[in-house]
Enzyme design. Sequence first.
Site, mmCIF file in Angstrom:
data_model
loop_
_atom_site.group_PDB
_atom_site.id
_atom_site.type_symbol
_atom_site.label_atom_id
_atom_site.label_comp_id
_atom_site.label_asym_id
_atom_site.label_seq_id
_atom_site.Cartn_x
_atom_site.Cartn_y
_atom_site.Cartn_z
ATOM 1 N N PHE A 119 0.480 -1.207 -0.232
ATOM 2 C CA PHE A 119 0.221 -0.088 -0.384
ATOM 3 C C PHE A 119 1.085 1.487 -0.238
ATOM 4 O O PHE A 119 0.403 2.136 -0.081
ATOM 5 C CB PHE A 119 -0.634 0.039 1.216
ATOM 6 C CG PHE A 119 -2.576 -0.852 0.689
ATOM 7 C CD1 PHE A 119 -3.491 -0.188 0.609
ATOM 8 C CD2 PHE A 119 -2.040 -2.230 1.036
ATOM 9 C CE1 PHE A 119 -4.380 -0.925 0.432
ATOM 10 C CE2 PHE A 119 -3.608 -2.839 0.747
ATOM 11 C CZ PHE A 119 -4.786 -1.898 0.349
ATOM 12 N N CYS A 175 8.162 3.857 1.152
ATOM 13 C CA CYS A 175 8.498 4.905 1.787
ATOM 14 C C CYS A 175 9.625 5.514 1.517
ATOM 15 O O CYS A 175 10.748 5.180 1.245
ATOM 16 C CB CYS A 175 8.990 3.639 3.312
ATOM 17 S SG CYS A 175 9.180 3.774 4.766
ATOM 18 N N ASP A 223 0.650 -9.446 13.069
ATOM 19 C CA ASP A 223 1.021 -9.696 12.101
ATOM 20 C C ASP A 223 2.547 -10.060 12.079
ATOM 21 O O ASP A 223 3.648 -9.489 10.768
ATOM 22 C CB ASP A 223 0.706 -9.011 10.629
ATOM 23 C CG ASP A 223 0.898 -8.686 9.484
ATOM 24 O OD1 ASP A 223 1.180 -10.200 9.152
ATOM 25 O OD2 ASP A 223 1.025 -8.252 8.572
#
Length: 710
Positions: free
Chosen positions: A86, A89, A197
């Site tokens: 998504f 960076c 996660d």
Amino acid sequence: MLTGMFVYICSCPSNNFVYVVTAPSGICQETKSQMASVAIKEPKAAITPKKKTKPSRLCYTPPTNIANSKKKILYTRYDCIGEGGFARCFRVKDESGNIYAAKVIAKASLQNEKTRQKLFGEIKVHQSMSHPNVVGLIDCFEDKTNVYLVLELCEHKSLMELLRKRKLLTEPEVRFLMLQILGALKYMHKKRVIHRDLKLGNIMLDESNNVKIGDFGLAALLMDDEERKMTICGTPNYIAPEILFNSKEGHSFEVDLWSAGVVMYALLVGKPPFQDKEVKTIYKKIKANSYSFPPNIPISSEAKNLIASLLTQDPSIRPSVDDIANHDFFHSGYMASSLPDDILHIQPVWPSTQSRSSFQRNLDYVASAAGVGFGKSAGTEKNKPYALKTDEGDDDHMLPSVLSPRDRVNPVMKIGPETKPSSTKLSSIFEAARKTSEETLPSRVKALKEESRSIPKSKLTRSDAPDNETRTGSVSIANLSDNIVWINIKKTALKIGMGLESRPVASSQGPIAAKNILFITKWVDYSNKYGLGYQLSNESVGVHFNDQTSLVFSADENMIEYITHQKNSEAKHSIFSTSKAPDALKNKIYLLKHFKSYMVQNLSRAVQDETLDDIDIKNAGSMIFMHNYLRTRQAIMFRLSNGTYQFNFVDHVKVVVSPSVQGIMVLDKEKEKMVFTLEEACWFTDDLRSRLKYIREVLESWASKLESTH
Ligand SMILES: Nc1ncnc2c1ncn2[C@@H]1O[C@H](COP(=O)(O)OP(=O)(O)OP(=O)(O)O)[C@@H](O)[C@H]1O
């Protein structure tokens, strides 16, 4: 800071995988497309993924100058340092020259409400995290095109990259990393957050190779300990069996420990235990708990055993974080206090032997910095109630719920008493002494002796050898190299020893005026972010900052003393009138004021007598400050700059030893205060003698550690 803004623009960055939703039983079941691409029998959540553009592709390189217009902060954008499903960076720099990682999410990828809400949830959870082993969320804002999450920069990328380069890690590396992972998990779970996660790619490393867990995209916040989560989510290799096969009963914190087991296996073996090309086969293997250790890789039986307990199918018998920290794996082999810089390229070679004291010191250091405990009582604490922060002020950041609610041991840092604290009520012991304080010494001590006979023997025995248990806070470790301190500590231990062994004397100085013994009446530990704040009985307030500096406010707030400790050198003191303090101290003064108002508003004093008879030292010229502190299982110890040692025991009894006046002050559980001379130690109750013996042992052990560093 974040709230108002993200209510209307948020969405979901979280993962490489597209979330698809199916609700065969009316429950919204989320899964990643990768998971869903195969027909899994249990649970029935087979979904056919749609081919979609990776949302991170919608994120174009942001302009060179990115502004948080609300807070008027300008960031300069540098190179792209990573890309997920998504987000992209970028390295960024703020106007003060601090370098961060900015996770950039294109608004174009935040189209549906669910995605927006997920990002909102991720930010809210992440914003509430403050732990040395969790990636810090520094800032969060938007411009026309993107949402920006400014994060603590993890210069050494993730364990995924490390493992790709190194293939597998050594056991001492895994021991170090696992302790920090466990510390972060313990912290999250205390705040009722399940990460859900945990995987190599979400465990990052800073430039010193300390663990920083990130990506709260799948995190869940539980409202109470009993709540169960029903959502099916995770990453196939790391997903716990109860998520996949027990969807009716739901899952809780234990899923993160399963994933920690998978991570540990992967670090030692080079790939996750249930790895397979086919996701379906991964799930079959997880269900059957089918994994093995390759015979060609030497792995200790302790490591195998720990992995096996983490990969326990039944979550109810999976060990807790503190059970794991007590596992033999963490008490055997080599223990490093930090990892070498270049582990990405070179496999470290560890010494073949290590002294017990060095092992213990390193273990104490790493464990206490991560906030993970040792001891039988560890892990039994209930999770603390937790509320997500809602306002944007710094105040909100300043003192979250992790702070100790009382002037007692911070539950997050936990000093678990191995032995049950003595139930003796000191006030009753000293009642006789109090009544006779005007009398001659022999009658006073007689009364004490009478009382002490009726007191059961304390359980503070030698079996609590401090060598096994002292844990210095990260703040105090750096001060251990102070090269004269150990001599003073040793002298105090000797004086206590002499007092304990002394024979009854016919005359004595009599009780010491309480005003001569200065002590800490309140303290608050926020060392996972700023430092440790305290209030002294003369009403001055100080903060021992994490950067080894101290700032002290006089009681009337007119004077400020700033103390810097350089390694191996004398402390430097600077005194200012508050109105003329240099600008460089502005932030620290601001923090000091916050610590003070927090302590004034929230903490009760250590003594009943609010007026304290130390009034005459309130405005004394030289300011006394807390030099450093030391945590043990039984107590937290503060060392003041005037050579006083204060032990706040876990049962709330406080013993202050002031070698300069040869005095001992005792505050019992009811906050009653009594003061004695060391000469009178032979008349003390068994309980107080045991506490003094313990104090002597802790000081001796600490002095030896300091001495050995010279
Ligand atoms: N704090 C950080 N410091 C350095 N690099 C980072 C940091 N956070 C993320 N990265 C890099 O950016 C990449 C993308 O970030 P991240 O994985 O969080 O994005 P995402 O799209 O939300 O993730 P996912 O694909 O798991 O949903 C990471 O793989 C990593 O290489």
